[in-house]
Scaffold this motif. Structure first.
Motif, PDB file in Angstrom:
ATOM      1  N   GLU C 198       0.607  -1.380   0.007  1.00  0.00           N
ATOM      2  CA  GLU C 198       0.015  -0.050   0.036  1.00  0.00           C
ATOM      3  C   GLU C 198       1.183   0.981   0.086  1.00  0.00           C
ATOM      4  N   ILE C 199       1.709   1.293   0.745  1.00  0.00           N
ATOM      5  CA  ILE C 199       2.743   2.393   1.003  1.00  0.00           C
ATOM      6  C   ILE C 199       3.249   2.551  -0.422  1.00  0.00           C
ATOM      7  N   LEU C 200       3.821   1.453  -0.695  1.00  0.00           N
ATOM      8  CA  LEU C 200       4.454   1.869  -2.725  1.00  0.00           C
ATOM      9  C   LEU C 200       3.712   2.207  -3.195  1.00  0.00           C
ATOM     10  N   ILE C 201       2.423   1.418  -3.833  1.00  0.00           N
ATOM     11  CA  ILE C 201       1.692   1.880  -4.717  1.00  0.00           C
ATOM     12  C   ILE C 201       0.904   3.839  -4.165  1.00  0.00           C
ATOM     13  N   ASN C 202       1.618   3.959  -3.010  1.00  0.00           N
ATOM     14  CA  ASN C 202       0.619   5.268  -2.522  1.00  0.00           C
ATOM     15  C   ASN C 202       1.672   6.730  -2.828  1.00  0.00           C
TER      16      ASN C 202
END
Lengths: 369, 369, 369, 369
Positions: C198-202
């Motif tokens: 999730e962090i990566l996608i954001n």
């Protein structure tokens, strides 16, 4: 391939039921860049729709074509085109009542044997002639495209019952044939015969009976050397498509069944060089030799059986009680389906022949105007 | 699908040319575990092979079947079965001579238009009736498998020229029908008519002419509820297969073309409960309603045109010189192809119906004896 | 077969465009008598629909499934089922502006080359990932049917960018895997990895960039001995279907690409008799040998490329002016499509495997509850 | 369509068994008028045939191609071409002995489950890699035709075990790539790596083990705008064909699996106008976007598993006695099949791409030299 899809490069997929929400067809493989005339599609549908005259079923359906995909900026995109018409005048009440009663020469027994009790029996469901409205929409697209290559598909009523029009028409004048046909309620070309056919149908109708007939189809302008040998013969593919139309019981190409009593010296079509063009003097081959077109008109005749749904008392079986019974059906049906079959025969023929020309490469995948 | 492959789960692929090395067929989708009777395949081939009597072409071919794949320990493995016969009595000399001459109602013009000058014109190449020897081998496999489920396919000569056998035969006794047919050189069931037909063929032959006829096919024991609606109707698939046979110009199911002049009250087949079984009193539907079988015999008739190759002088065109000419062809040809078409009609019907039963799941993919 | 139809006995035909009226699918060959759970179809659609979280495109679509044919009395009839969803939140304004600008790794150049200027470029038209909503509806039907035979299809996010979950999950407990996946916004099974993803996608989203990932799919309960050899290998048919999903660039079965650096003694899966059942100790074959199932889980992984549509400035060509330019695209796009691909992979797998079991006869044409 | 037929307009049908009479292929849909170079077909076969060096199976087969139909006056006629090779060095003795013993990662269990005890187990029968000799013959025809349109298909060994050649080769110089490959026993392009690979294979062979590898395939000169969207994507059709080759466990196009860890800004291939031609700066898309070609080389890599047949002792099950056992197989097998897979990958790719260009109309049905 699924039961409801036909074709190789130009394919049609049929959906809908007689008493469901809609009837539809998905047309795939249409060349890109063709401006479709929606009005022409509607005209073809109008030829098939019920309630056109006292000679057809009183079911009233507007049958208004709607295109929900595949068109952009008024032209085909090469994507599948989905065309639908709504079912509106649906009266399913009659069908509940007779659920357990086999109807003579009607699909309710075969459907039951194939699908168990699950099939949609209302108005014959998937087996209804109404399904062919989808065929007609697909055919109207194919027909328009073939027209751009000067190929015309024309069908007419050759007979109703024993009233037969044996005349051989000059197919080179497509427009005047169209006009002749438009002047006849039963879509035949001879006015006198037309009157006799109307009288016959009305007579049959008065007796709650029905009557069959013949449809003749002539394709003009189809180029030579198209179609496949063996399993993709033009006859193979046309006949497969034509027998998908309910009520068709026979098809013959050229001299057809008459050929069975002819000698080779009679049946053979002599070649002749005329105006620098290779032609045949007559056309008992129906424009096809070895499965492949020869440049002469493609001609075939199909036999349409009388509508199975009649009001006369008939012997049959009640499968719920497993008893032999007699029954009179009511319901809204055509005393003679032949005139309404005309646009369907034209449609299926158009679909098959366009597929054939796409396979051949004669019709390109992007239209060049 | 390619021009030379037919079917969905049980498929056949046809190879070979009339004057090439061999004729063959690849049969795919045969259930595993079936012990094929090679003798039966040969018998079917023998029914089709040339040189059987004075009534057929003098070309002498042994037509000895050879299986080159798909069989192991005498049983089918589920792998594709390739069957071939060699061409031996090949005489291509006649064809070089007439290369540029269009033959009336013969495929040499359509082949030229489709394939350019590259097609194999020797003995009609791929378009020769000899190709159907492959069909017969495939059909003989399908027929044996259907037999295990008590389904029999039987065809006979219904007419030659104007000599017609109108009798309706009781199809429940397959063996005695076979016997009747074996007693007739022309494969008809009535001895008297058989003699008349022989005389007619000999007469026609003496005049270097040819003659057409009708073949009737009856399938017994086929279960109800099989076949598809719409584009996979039994009529659709049988007709597609039958029109792959050279010389076929028409097909009709049940009452067929007669249905076009019938009333619904005449044509409809009343249902009846007899011995606890649902049947119809008569069979004008030809065993199929809505494209699906009803458990009655599947019946159809096909029209066979007279052989195009005749010795009588005919008008035609020489495309090398582009002149209208008259020509007499010689060559070795059948005055009447009808008797030899019989096993081919049975074969194609068997192939289609086995495919239908595999799709349905009625015939399993591994045979349980 | 047309570009938009897939399958042999269980077939799907895809219709609709991203910015047209609707997206739809026609499902043909469904066995009769199955009570479809519409709610389950909707649930699958909801997994794919846009606007689910801040991680997906802001396009808001309700994607409410509508069945317009093939169902009667709440059960399948055996007729083609047509399912549609409407397009509602359509904003085509962006596309007119950039019409002449080639978009890097985007279909607008290939579509132009194939269909000329006629293709529907609004929101990628037929090439939009939105088309896969139709696949999901078809898959949801197939999945429900397979479930009745205890066959489950389960996919999850194996990696996003370089964050990979290498764990091998016990697929026997379908329900707990479902639960694990539901707890993750990105549809992975490990909570910790989920957060990192999730962090990566954001992060990627903040940079107007996009990111790819891996989807793993596991089929449990699939019987042994199904699928075809050669051209109908399960791998052949699954891969054909999976590569129909936009953004897929690779597929591997079992050990897959790792197998290329393994020895036979490592890769071979030893057979073992356990609880009277023949199994393999490990499953590097991915449940398929020789194209045919062995009764072990069918396992494969697919590589999903990063969305081509990004907001970062890119080099490209304006084909109207024929100039090299630099351009920044805006528009509503997913920074990472992987989580939304999950239900599509499950859907296509379900469609292919149900077709396979219908061909085999394992699933009958009329459902016996 | 049958398990053993592939394609739409250009179709191939595979026949034969490893220890039967022959291996063959029927090629249908070849344009008429093409002069086939039989020597080139033989050369392709020679690349695949066993016994080429100490690195391959010691089975000695001449694999001499024979064409039995479809050619006339040295040119294709448009009729189906049947090509065969005989099986000569057949030794089935080993197979009887181990009949009841399941072979790890070998098809004998799945074949048994599919076909019952009826399948041909000698040398893996239909599942033998030997079947691909048929593919190679068909491919050699397609390849020759594509060559006439300046389309070349080239594959090479990218890795054996962990020895990987990561270099990106300039595919514009087809002839020099061919030369590089001919200099390597393992068909790789880097001489140093080639030596290491040979050493590895010999080592593995000495241990009675086997080893996998990667094959990379590059298609040059393929025009833009070909291939279909959705179910006829080039990736869909190539992958279907490639997974028909035994031992293939993965396929990736362009950046493939690497794309899963890339950002859009890295993966996207910027368009550039160069020499008046629209190209991309790099080719992570593998020449295909949206399933359709873009005019750049089509590039893909396939993962080949190690041969399942090894001489090392393995755990397995005897299904006759239903016991867990350990067994050492002998037999004649390849320690590394990768070099022999090269011509098969080229062949299947050629077959698929020619079909694609016939469907498009780019390649006409009659060859114009």
């Amino acid at each position: 391939m699924g039961d409801n899809t036909l074709g190789t490069l130009f394919t049609i997929t049929s959906i809908g039921e007689s008493h469901g929400d809609l009837i539809g067809i998905i047309v795939d493989g249409t060349p890109a860049g063709i401006e479709l005339d929606l009005e022409l599609i509607q005209q073809e549908l109008d030829m098939r729709k019920p309630g056109q005259s006292s000679l057809t079923t009183p079911r009233m359906e507007e049958d208004k074509v709607k295109i929900v995909s595949g068109i952009f900026n008024k032209k085909t995109t090469g994507a599948p085109i989905c065309l639908t018409i709504e079912n509106k005048d649906v009266d399913s009440s009659k069908y509940e009542e007779f659920k357990g009663v086999l109807r003579p020469s009607h699909v309710n027994y075969s459907a039951l044997m194939k699908y168990g009790q699950y099939y949609d029996y209302r108005g014959s469901g998937r087996f209804s002639g109404r399904i062919t409205a989808g065929f007609v929409m697909a055919g109207a697209i194919a027909k328009q495209i073939l027209k751009k290559y000067n190929i015309t598909i024309f069908a007419y009523t050759k007979s109703i019952g024993n009233i037969i029009d044996e005349e051989v028409y000059n197919t080179s004048d497509y427009e005047s044939l169209l006009e002749l046909r438009e002047n006849s309620l039963v879509r035949t070309l001879n006015q006198e015969k037309s009157k006799l056919m109307e009288i016959l149908i009305n007579e049959v109708k008065a007796h709650k009976d029905s009557i069959g007939g013949l449809v003749k189809c002539i394709v003009s302008g189809f180029p030579a050397g198209k179609g496949g040998p063996i399993f993709n013969s033009i006859e193979s593919n046309i006949s497969k498509a034509i027998f998908s139309i309910p009520a068709i019981k026979g098809i013959e190409f050229g001299a057809g069944f008459k050929a069975s009593s002819m000698k080779g010296s009679e049946h053979n079509d002599p070649w002749i060089l005329k105006d620098g063009k290779i032609q045949t003097i007559k056309n008992d081959s129906g424009g096809i030799i070895g499965g492949i077109s020869i440049g002469m008109p493609i001609e075939f005749t199909v036999a349409v059986k009388p509508t199975a749904s009649i009001g006369i008392s008939q012997k049959t079986v009640n499968i719920d009680t497993m008893e032999n019974i007699k029954i009179e059906f009511s319901g809204r049906h055509d005393p003679c389906i032949v005139p309404r079959v005309i646009p369907v025969v034209e449609a299926m023929t158009s679909v098959v022949l366009l597929d054939c020309l796409l396979i051949d490469g004669f019709v390109p995948r992007v239209f060049k105007s």
